[in-house]
Design an enzyme around this catalytic site. Sequence first.
Site, short mmCIF file in Angstrom:
data_model
loop_
_atom_site.label_atom_id
_atom_site.label_comp_id
_atom_site.label_asym_id
_atom_site.label_seq_id
_atom_site.Cartn_x
_atom_site.Cartn_y
_atom_site.Cartn_z
N THR A 88 42.25 44.40 39.02
CA THR A 88 41.65 45.35 39.95
C THR A 88 42.82 45.93 40.72
OG1 THR A 88 39.63 44.01 40.13
CG2 THR A 88 40.04 45.54 41.92
N ARG B 170 26.79 44.95 34.06
CA ARG B 170 27.35 43.97 34.99
C ARG B 170 28.00 44.70 36.16
NH1 ARG B 170 33.07 42.67 36.46
NH2 ARG B 170 33.00 40.57 37.31
N VAL B 171 27.76 44.22 37.38
CA VAL B 171 28.29 44.83 38.58
C VAL B 171 29.43 43.97 39.13
CG1 VAL B 171 27.78 45.54 40.95
CG2 VAL B 171 26.09 45.92 39.14
N SER B 172 30.57 44.59 39.35
CA SER B 172 31.73 43.88 39.89
C SER B 172 31.64 43.84 41.41
CB SER B 172 33.02 44.56 39.47
OG SER B 172 33.25 45.72 40.26
N ASP B 173 32.61 43.19 42.03
CA ASP B 173 32.66 43.12 43.49
C ASP B 173 33.26 44.36 44.13
OD1 ASP B 173 35.81 42.30 44.36
OD2 ASP B 173 35.23 41.92 42.30
N THR C 247 40.65 41.03 44.55
CA THR C 247 40.75 41.06 43.10
C THR C 247 40.44 39.65 42.59
OG1 THR C 247 42.16 41.60 41.20
CG2 THR C 247 43.23 40.54 43.08
N GLY C 248 40.11 39.55 41.30
CA GLY C 248 39.79 38.25 40.73
C GLY C 248 38.50 38.29 39.96
N GLY D 292 34.81 38.74 39.83
CA GLY D 292 33.87 39.41 40.72
C GLY D 292 32.72 38.53 41.16
#
Length: 282
Positions: free
Chosen positions: A157, A185-188, A206-207, A209
């Site tokens: 990210t 799929r929804v990331s952070d 980052t990382g 999610g």
Amino acid sequence: MRHKLIIHGGFFSESRTNSEIKLAKQQALSDIVKKSYAYLNSHSALETSVFAVSLLEDCELFNAGIGSQIQSDGKIRLSAGLMDGSSGKFAGVINIEDVRNPILIAEKLMSVDDRVLSGSGALDFARSNGFGFFTTETQQRREEYERKLKASHGLGTVGCVALDSNGNIAAATSTGGKGFEIPGRVSDSATAAGNFANQYAGISCTGVGEDIVSAGLAVKIVTRVSDGMSLEAASQKSFQELKLKDGFAGIIGISANGELYHCDSHPYMVWAAYDGGLSVFS
């Protein structure tokens, strides 16, 4: 107040890891943070965070914008979030396809009522506002997809947190996903869990999610700073809690008093900062 800036380019492990790639990322982050710091001289924290992240999106070394990872159905979907600490407004796009700079679309959404859009709605908004077709796929990502490699190691990210000379803080984050994920799929990155700022602090994450969202990581750290903790103490306490669940994350942040901080739960996040002088990951 002296303005400050910190950026990140995700985890080093998210792509090919060798000394050549490491040097390339160090150079890219150094160049981008210096350009962005110069931009901050005459622009707001909000404008600068968008500018910095757009440069990161345009660099194929990072998993955002150009060079984003490919999902399980062979398509690339991008997400980005932007938050202005002074106004308290958040905007973002989730799983948008065929655009170059999702952070610029998030910036455009700051001026409308419906400020977080996903999928086809986000794309319709982008097209109606002059953002044309662009494919962010690179040969490396296509080869990775075809070989089904790196399926569980997409930890890339990009992000920026900026403090301007008026004391305003902004945070911006953009991602190309974790690679080979289920479509939808929804990331952070386009949530307050992964990107948050107020008048006291700003955080970009980052990382993984799912770990970041489960921890509410960015908003938790900023809330603790708002309640009187230092940025370092708030981050360390939040990462201690994350460790109990074996969470995988990294953060960059700036507080209103000028404290710069970064940390990660696993080695190692790539980052660069400018605070009167350049600092970059080693």
